[in-house]
Scaffold this active site. Structure first.
Site, PDB file in Angstrom:
ATOM      1  N   GLY A  84     -17.473 -13.254  29.807  1.00 37.78           N
ATOM      2  CA  GLY A  84     -16.270 -13.339  28.987  1.00 37.78           C
ATOM      3  C   GLY A  84     -15.851 -11.899  28.673  1.00 37.78           C
ATOM      4  NE  ARG A  87     -16.933  -2.738  28.881  1.00 38.92           N
ATOM      5  CZ  ARG A  87     -17.504  -1.720  29.402  1.00 38.92           C
ATOM      6  NH1 ARG A  87     -17.753  -0.623  28.766  1.00 38.92           N
ATOM      7  NH2 ARG A  87     -17.835  -1.822  30.756  1.00 38.92           N
ATOM      8  CE  LYS A 106     -13.467  -1.968  31.150  1.00 38.03           C
ATOM      9  NZ  LYS A 106     -13.445  -1.949  32.473  1.00 38.03           N
ATOM     10  N   GLY A 119     -19.446  -3.703  22.712  1.00 38.90           N
ATOM     11  CA  GLY A 119     -17.851  -3.749  22.823  1.00 38.90           C
ATOM     12  C   GLY A 119     -17.358  -2.581  22.978  1.00 38.90           C
ATOM     13  NE  ARG A 169      -8.684  -4.343  31.468  1.00 38.62           N
ATOM     14  CZ  ARG A 169      -9.614  -4.566  31.936  1.00 38.62           C
ATOM     15  NH1 ARG A 169     -10.215  -3.708  33.005  1.00 38.62           N
ATOM     16  NH2 ARG A 169     -10.383  -5.568  31.441  1.00 38.62           N
ATOM     17  NE  ARG A 176     -11.621 -10.584  33.633  1.00 39.92           N
ATOM     18  CZ  ARG A 176     -12.027  -9.216  33.824  1.00 39.92           C
ATOM     19  NH1 ARG A 176     -12.986  -8.903  34.735  1.00 39.92           N
ATOM     20  NH2 ARG A 176     -11.470  -8.451  33.122  1.00 39.92           N
ATOM     21  CG  ASP A 247     -17.985 -10.996  36.306  1.00 44.53           C
ATOM     22  OD1 ASP A 247     -18.364 -11.102  37.069  1.00 44.53           O
ATOM     23  OD2 ASP A 247     -18.274 -10.085  35.266  1.00 44.53           O
ATOM     24  CG  ASN A 248     -16.205  -7.301  37.621  1.00 48.79           C
ATOM     25  OD1 ASN A 248     -15.662  -7.504  36.572  1.00 48.79           O
ATOM     26  ND2 ASN A 248     -17.007  -6.751  37.988  1.00 48.79           N
ATOM     27  CG  ASP A 257     -13.288  -5.275  35.122  1.00 41.73           C
ATOM     28  OD1 ASP A 257     -12.175  -5.310  34.768  1.00 41.73           O
ATOM     29  OD2 ASP A 257     -14.183  -6.382  34.855  1.00 41.73           O
TER      30      ASP A 257
HETATM   31  P1  AMP Z   1     -18.594  -5.419  33.952  1.00 42.32           P
HETATM   32  O1  AMP Z   1     -19.874  -5.106  34.681  1.00 42.32           O
HETATM   33  O2  AMP Z   1     -18.183  -4.265  33.174  1.00 42.32           O
HETATM   34  O3  AMP Z   1     -17.682  -6.246  34.689  1.00 42.32           O
HETATM   35  O4  AMP Z   1     -18.862  -6.459  32.959  1.00 42.32           O
HETATM   36  C1  AMP Z   1     -19.596  -7.680  32.876  1.00 42.32           C
HETATM   37  C2  AMP Z   1     -19.614  -8.403  31.625  1.00 42.32           C
HETATM   38  O5  AMP Z   1     -20.358  -7.789  30.759  1.00 42.32           O
HETATM   39  C3  AMP Z   1     -18.363  -8.647  31.074  1.00 42.32           C
HETATM   40  O6  AMP Z   1     -18.480  -9.970  30.231  1.00 42.32           O
HETATM   41  C4  AMP Z   1     -18.207  -7.786  30.109  1.00 42.32           C
HETATM   42  O7  AMP Z   1     -17.071  -7.921  28.952  1.00 42.32           O
HETATM   43  C5  AMP Z   1     -19.420  -7.378  29.448  1.00 42.32           C
HETATM   44  N1  AMP Z   1     -19.634  -6.174  28.940  1.00 42.32           N
HETATM   45  C6  AMP Z   1     -19.729  -4.805  29.699  1.00 42.32           C
HETATM   46  N2  AMP Z   1     -20.066  -4.062  28.858  1.00 42.32           N
HETATM   47  C7  AMP Z   1     -20.055  -4.367  27.598  1.00 42.32           C
HETATM   48  C8  AMP Z   1     -20.104  -3.660  26.519  1.00 42.32           C
HETATM   49  N3  AMP Z   1     -20.536  -2.348  26.099  1.00 42.32           N
HETATM   50  N4  AMP Z   1     -19.996  -4.528  25.208  1.00 42.32           N
HETATM   51  C9  AMP Z   1     -19.864  -5.850  25.315  1.00 42.32           C
HETATM   52  N5  AMP Z   1     -19.578  -6.209  26.710  1.00 42.32           N
HETATM   53  C10 AMP Z   1     -19.840  -5.542  27.908  1.00 42.32           C
HETATM   54 MG    MG Z   2     -15.907  -6.932  34.782  1.00 47.68          MG
END
Ligand code: AMP
Ligand code: MG
Length: 489
Positions: A84, A87, A106, A119, A169, A176, A247-248, A257
């Site tokens: 989900g 952030r 973001k 977040g 953004r 996704r 998810d990306n 992402d």
């Molecule tokens: P990402 O690898 O950036 O695509 O993130 C994968 C998942 O981790 C997604 O659900 C993001 O929302 C969550 N996520 C990444 N970094 C953070 C963060 N600093 N705080 C909260 N959720 C995060």
């Molecule tokens: Mg992501």
């Protein structure tokens, strides 16, 4: 300004209403005036304290309805369950003559999907996302866009203490593959899966041809084709995404992402740009295959709606042919060659593969090679200085010269002057190399954001000579290979 939020209207199964968490003492790092103009958004937002508050999570405009959406996904090949928007927050959508666009913040604080995260996003990774979104747009590659980048002295702990930043953004939608996987994995919630698929079809694929006789198979087919086109474009500019988890992956075929991405310096087909990717799952040459694997996950998620294995395969299979066709077309035009006849196409494929092999064995600089080739191609004299500049990129001159001779004879047969000139419009002079963005990050951390602006302006027109910026097109310095980019952001 009228804000709408159609995704929020889908209901509480899809998203949670969340207020952004204020980030103290926000300051502008960058503002994208050109994008404001392109979308017909108010220029008054520039340097405007109210806009600064809204785009840093310190305020909302009337009509905005901030939400975080729920999705799941496969990370590094494994089912990761619910993820989900941990952030990211959608503020709402605005209308333009080209359709509606959604704005997301973001790094604006925790949401119900933050899990263990804070977040937040740090200035370092936010500069990378801001610049790379716009660099991709400059290259003509489908991508989410970036409207602004705002910093805050708010401390954020990663491997070391850093400071926070918020990127706003924009995309028609941030849906996704993982959104579909989420509902498909809730056995009792297939209504939601259908609702999401219908929503996506209605709002973003209304022109879809109904060639497969099932709307959800048609959706899968269209996503497969868009993804094939996107991946061919990534490969053609040497772009490594770094975290191609489901998810990306954008349902619209956008680059989405920006984390540990990298534009290749020296050509290593197996290059891994993500320091956390120990297996090399997302190496450069694996990307096209991984995209197909991800599409397969999407297909699996849509199965309850398609309800016919064979039909689902019919929607997925065209990916391979479409990718190959796009890839061949891109690399042929990078060589200034046309694929007018089957014979030409066969010869061109041989030339492309031989060149890539040579480049791979010498780690030839990817961007420089194609650009220098574009300047050399119009010169039939094989010892012209422009050809020497290409030869200079190879230690094994003889092998390169043998390739050059074959290539030049094909240029004579297949290419006219106009096609050769077109090479300069497909082989960028400037890409967002890691070391370039690293310099901008270091300066920004000291409070000087001018390099972000410089790169932003340069990369808007990556095919133009812009001779005053020649040094930005040079080989990377030795320290560039020490830069380690992980998932930490
Ligand atoms: P990402 O690898 O950036 O695509 O993130 C994968 C998942 O981790 C997604 O659900 C993001 O929302 C969550 N996520 C990444 N970094 C953070 C963060 N600093 N705080 C909260 N959720 C995060
Ligand atoms: Mg992501």
């Amino acid at each position: 300004m009228t804000w709408i939020n159609r995704f929020a209207a889908l209901g509480p199964a899809f998203s949670a209403e969340v207020l952004p968490s204020p980030a103290r003492e926000p300051y502008w790092v960058a503002q994208n005036a050109a994008l404001l103009q392109a979308y017909g958004l108010p220029q008054e937002w520039l340097n405007n304290p109210e806009a600064l508050a809204v785009f840093s999570g310190n305020g909302l405009w009337e009509g905005m309805q901030p939400i975080a959406s729920v999705y799941s996904g496969h990370q590094f090949g494994h089912w990761a369950g619910q993820l989900g928007d941990g952030r990211a927050l959608s503020l709402g959508e605005f209308q333009t003559p080209q359709g509606s666009y959604e704005i997301q913040l973001k790094g604006a604080g925790k949401t119900p999907f933050s899990r263990m995260g804070d977040g937040r996003a740090v200035l370092r990774s936010s500069i990378r996302e801001y610049l790379c979104s716009e660099a991709m747009a400059g290259l003509g590659i489908p991508t989410t866009r970036a409207l602004s980048l705002i910093g805050s002295p708010l401390p954020v702990l990663r491997e070391e203490l850093e400071t926070a930043a918020i990127v706003s953004r924009v995309a028609p939608s941030f849906i996704r593959f993982g959104h579909f996987e989420h509902f498909a994995n809730q056995a009792d919630n297939l209504d939601a899966l259908k609702q999401l698929a219908d929503f996506t079809l209605t709002h973003y694929f209304d022109e879809v041809e109904h060639s497969l006789g099932n709307p959800y198979a048609d959706l899968l087919l269209q996503v497969s084709l868009r993804t094939a086109s996107l991946l061919a474009q990534w490969q053609a500019v040497g772009f490594c995404h770094g975290v191609m988890n489901t998810d990306n992956m954008s349902i619209l075929g956008l680059t989405l992402d920006y984390g540990p991405f990298q534009f290749l310096d020296g050509f290593d087909p197996q290059h891994i740009c993500n320091h956390s990717d120990h297996q090399g799952r997302y190496a450069y040459d694996k990307q096209p295959q991984i995209a197909y694997w991800n599409l397969f996950c999407l297909g699996q998620a849509l199965m309850p709606l398609i309800d016919d294995q064979e039909l689902a395969m019919k929607a997925l299979e065209p990916y391979k042919e479409a990718f190959t066709a796009h890839w061949t077309a891109h690399f042929s035009s990078k060589l200034g060659l046309s694929n007018l006849t089957d014979d030409h196409a066969k010869t061109n494929m041989g030339l492309i593969q031989d060149l890539l092999k040579l480049m791979g064995s010498e780690r030839t600089d990817f961007t420089l090679l194609w650009r220098r080739l574009s300047h050399a191609a119009p010169h039939s004299e094989s010892s012209a200085p422009e050809w020497q500049a290409v030869q200079d990129l190879f230690l094994d001159r003889e092998s390169f010269k043998a390739w050059q001779a074959k290539y030049q004879s094909q240029l004579q047969i297949q290419s006219d002057d106009c096609e050769v000139a077109r090479m300069l419009s497909v082989n960028p002079k400037y890409v967002l190399r890691n070391h370039l963005v690293e310099v901008a990050i270091q300066k920004s951390k000291q409070g000087d954001h001018s390099e972000v602006d410089t790169l932003f302006n340069l990369l808007k027109s990556p095919f133009d000579e812009q001779p005053e910026f020649d040094r930005y097109a040079d080989l990377p310095p030795a320290w560039a290979s020490d830069i380690e980019i992980s998932c930490s952001s």
